[in-house]
Write an enzyme that holds these catalytic residues in place. Structure first.
Site, short mmCIF file in Angstrom:
data_model
loop_
_atom_site.label_atom_id
_atom_site.label_comp_id
_atom_site.label_asym_id
_atom_site.label_seq_id
_atom_site.Cartn_x
_atom_site.Cartn_y
_atom_site.Cartn_z
CG HIS A 1 0.12 1.69 7.20
ND1 HIS A 1 1.05 0.57 8.46
CD2 HIS A 1 0.54 1.97 6.58
CE1 HIS A 1 1.75 1.48 7.85
NE2 HIS A 1 1.87 2.68 7.14
CD GLU A 2 -1.08 2.62 2.99
OE1 GLU A 2 -0.27 3.75 2.43
OE2 GLU A 2 -0.10 1.49 2.91
CB CYS B 1 6.08 2.85 6.88
SG CYS B 1 4.84 4.34 6.38
CG LEU B 2 7.29 1.98 1.23
CD1 LEU B 2 6.77 2.59 0.05
CD2 LEU B 2 8.04 1.35 1.34
CD GLN C 1 3.44 5.95 2.50
OE1 GLN C 1 2.50 5.36 1.95
NE2 GLN C 1 4.39 5.09 2.67
N GLY D 1 0.85 -1.04 0.13
CA GLY D 1 -0.02 -0.13 -0.26
C GLY D 1 0.74 1.58 -0.51
CG HIS E 1 0.60 7.44 5.55
ND1 HIS E 1 1.68 7.61 6.21
CD2 HIS E 1 1.02 5.72 5.31
CE1 HIS E 1 2.34 6.71 6.22
NE2 HIS E 1 1.92 5.56 5.75
#
Lengths: 174, 165
Positions: free
Chosen positions: B138-139, B96-97, B52, B47, B142
């Site tokens: 999670h997304e 996470c990225l 991000q 995702g 963000h």
């Protein structure tokens, strides 16, 4: 030149040990890396990565007065500070049962046969002094299937009369 | 399509609350293509959220289809997503990225219903569970300037079965 050391400190627990130790290290120009502290059987225990330009003897001399004051055993080892290479666990085990000698050896022995790399292990003795129970959590990485791990652990579950729960961990990266 | 640069913690911009998309126009469609390209360039990642990559619009992409052991709805582009109901909870490991070289355990709702617009601007709604529901939560975090490291739970947990899938 900056060196990395692993500090091991053990002593009777009381409030403020981490604060006092880390203050001394900071004031001496040290930088802390990863650390793990646990209260084990009423004892304060900690392992701390320390980055500092001092030589090993200087680090020991730095800590000795505090160790005397706090009645801590201190051990210093020079290490390679290999940060930024975490390995993610792909399995988790919860083990519990009546406390008895040999649970850790049996469980980890079965895991080692499958080259299971333990990344984190925590255990507690709970229950009462008359009927103590042993509880252990293990996380680690193994390049094998869940069923092969289950098969490897199965004999000791009946042999030791313990409960072993095994779970896959699939880290969600978003 | 271009791969966009990922913002990395502690970049303050990751704390910014993203704004709703007003219209799904060519500019948004083009950005979604770039976001998809960016996601697909990250192996193992399921995702990504627009903030991000420094675009503070309420757009997320989730695609759990590479992990068929988990129930999923395939490749999802969700615009202005809203969780309309949630039920149950589960602890699972997340990474996470935007937070390289760290993973940790987070408590999330086990079941969710999410409403959004799809990439064509049509209303969509999904019922999800487990791993896919975790990815969506999670997304969406963000979009509200929250990171998984804000909600870590400790290691010494109870013996009850935890779903870390």
């Amino acid at each position: 030149m900056q060196n990395w050391y692993m500090l091991t400190l053990v002593g009777r627990d009381r409030p403020g040990i981490v604060a006092e130790v880390s203050r001394v290290l900071f004031d001496a120009g040290g930088n802390l890396g990863e650390a793990s502290m646990a209260r084990l059987g009423g004892n304060f225990t900690v392992m701390i990565m320390l980055q500092i330009s001092s030589e090993k003897e200087e680090v020991e001399n730095l800590l000795n007065p505090l160790a005397d004051q706090l009645k801590l055993f201190v051990h210093v080892d020079k290490i390679i500070g290999d940060l930024h290479h975490h390995v993610d666990p792909n399995f988790r085990l919860s083990v519990h049962g009546a406390d008895q000698a040999g649970i850790v050896a049996a469980v980890t022995g079965s895991l080692a046969l499958l080259e299971f790399n333990i990344l984190n292990l925590e255990s507690d003795v709970g229950g009462t002094p008359e009927k103590p129970i042993y509880i252990m959590h293990i996380e680690g990485f193994a390049d094998c299937s869940l069923s092969s791990l289950e098969k490897s652990l199965q004999p000791l579950i009946s042999e030791k009369g313990i409960v072993v729960h095994l779970f896959p961990i699939d880290t969600m990266v978003g | 399509m271009v791969q966009l640069e990922i913002l990395v913690y502690p970049d303050d911009r990751l704390r910014q609350v993203s704004q709703p998309v007003k219209a799904v126009d060519d500019k948004i469609t083009g950005f979604i293509a770039d976001l998809e390209e960016t996601l697909s360039s990250q192996p193992g990642c399921v995702g990504i959220a627009a903030p991000q990559v420094g675009n503070f619009l309420r757009i997320i992409i989730v695609d759990v289809s590479s992990r068929p052991q988990h129930k999923n709805h395939g490749h999802l582009v969700l615009i202005n997503p809203v969780i309309t109901s949630k039920k149950g909870s589960s602890v699972g490991r997340e990474g996470c990225l935007s937070v390289p070289d760290y993973t940790g355990k987070v408590n999330r709702s086990q079941f969710i219903e999410v409403k959004a617009l799809n990439r064509f601007g049509s209303k969509v709604a999904f019922q999800m569970e487990g791993y896919e529901a975790r990815a969506i939560q999670h997304e969406i975090d963000h979009l509200d300037g929250k990171l998984f490291i804000d909600n870590l739970v400790g290691n010494r947990n109870s013996l009850k079965k935890r779903n870390e899938l």
